[in-house]
Enzyme design. Structure first.
Site, PDB file in Angstrom:
ATOM      1  CE1 TYR A 120      -3.129   3.980  -0.015  1.00 24.54           C
ATOM      2  CE2 TYR A 120      -1.917   3.814   2.046  1.00 24.54           C
ATOM      3  CZ  TYR A 120      -3.044   3.538   1.293  1.00 24.54           C
ATOM      4  OH  TYR A 120      -4.071   2.813   1.841  1.00 24.54           O
ATOM      5  CE1 TYR A 140     -13.262   5.495   0.762  1.00 25.31           C
ATOM      6  CE2 TYR A 140     -11.938   5.547  -1.245  1.00 25.31           C
ATOM      7  CZ  TYR A 140     -12.208   5.011  -0.004  1.00 25.31           C
ATOM      8  OH  TYR A 140     -11.433   4.001   0.482  1.00 25.31           O
ATOM      9  NE  ARG A 186      -3.996  -1.913   2.320  1.00 21.62           N
ATOM     10  CZ  ARG A 186      -5.240  -1.608   2.000  1.00 21.62           C
ATOM     11  NH1 ARG A 186      -5.542  -0.359   1.709  1.00 21.62           N
ATOM     12  NH2 ARG A 186      -6.186  -2.524   1.969  1.00 21.62           N
TER      13      ARG A 186
END
Length: 226
Positions: free
Chosen positions: A38, A60, A34
Site C-alpha cells: 500500500y 474498483y 500488505r
C-alpha cells in the site's frame, strides 16, 4: 491515471480513456506485507502529483471502503498543499443490499473487516444484520491467496456463541458487470468450520428475531407500538 481494478476489461477501458493509464496491480506480490504494498501504491500515485500533473487514481468498488492507499494518498496530498478529493462509488455492500433484498435501516446494520473482527473481540448484536468483509483473507497480512481453514474455524467458533447451528449464512460476491448477477452462496453456520475456503469474500449474517419493544420507553417517547 494509476489504477487498481479486478478485470482486464476495466483496465482496457481506462487505458482507452487515458493513454497514460497504468495498473498498480503488479505491486501485489506474494510474501510482501500488505502495508508495504500500500505504501508503494501511495508513492506511485503521488509521484506525478509532485511533478505538477493532475492525477486521477481509480480503484474498483468504492475507493474509500477497505482501500487504505486511497485515503492515505488524499491525506498526504493535502498535507503537502495539493488539492485532493475522493469521489463516491458503488461498494460491494451496496450491491449486497440490492441483490439480497435487505434493508440496513429495518433491523440495524453492523460491518467489520473479518480479521479485525476476530482480533479485537468485537461482539455484534445478533438481532441486527452483520456484514464481515474479506473473509477470504482472514489472518493474511501479505498477498497470500492460499486457502487456510484456520480463519473460518475461528470465525465459526465466535459466531457459534451468538447464533444457533442452523442459522443461515450468505457468502456474497458482487458482480463487476451490470448484466451479470452477483453470487450468493447460502449455508448453515454448522458448515462454516469445515470449509477449506469461503466461496465468496463477503459474509452476510442475517439477524435473529427482533428484541421485544421496551414498553416504558415507547410510552416515554409517545409511541404506540403496532
Amino acid at each position: 491515471m494509476p489504477h487498481v481494478v479486478t478485470d482486464p476489461v476495466a483496465a482496457t477501458w481506462l487505458e482507452s480513456l487515458n493513454r497514460n493509464a497504468r495498473s498498480l496491480t503488479p505491486l501485489y506480490r506474494g510474501g510482501v506485507p500488505r502495508r508495504r504494498i500500500y505504501e508503494e501504491m501511495v508513492d506511485e500515485i503521488l509521484r506525478p502529483v509532485r511533478e505538477g500533473k493532475r492525477v486521477c487514481a481509480v480503484f474498483y468498488g468504492h475507493p474509500g471502503i477497505y482501500v487504505e492507499p486511497s485515503h492515505e494518498a488524499v491525506r498526504r496530498a493535502r498535507e503537502e498543499g495539493f488539492e485532493a478529493r475522493m469521489l463516491p462509488a458503488v461498494s460491494a455492500e451496496d450491491c449486497l443490499v440490492a441483490d439480497l433484498g435487505v434493508d440496513p435501516g429495518e433491523r440495524g446494520w453492523q460491518s467489520w473487516e473479518a480479521t479485525s473482527f476476530l482480533l479485537h473481540g468485537f461482539r455484534p448484536d445478533p438481532t441486527a444484520g452483520l456484514v464481515l468483509w474479506q473473509v477470504d483473507g482472514i489472518g493474511k497480512l501479505d498477498w497470500n491467496l492460499d486457502p487456510d481453514p484456520r480463519g473460518l474455524q475461528a470465525l465459526a467458533e465466535v459466531l457459534g456463541e451468538l447464533y444457533p447451528p442452523d442459522h443461515e449464512l450468505v457468502f456474497y460476491r458482487a458482480s463487476i458487470y451490470p448484466i451479470v448477477p452477483g453470487k450468493a452462496v447460502r449455508t448453515a453456520l454448522r458448515e462454516l468450520a469445515i470449509l477449506d475456503s469461503p466461496p465468496a469474500p463477503t459474509l452476510y449474517v442475517p439477524p435473529l428475531p427482533s428484541r421485544p419493544i421496551d414498553q416504558a420507553m415507547a410510552a416515554r417517547i409517545g409511541v404506540t407500538p403496532s
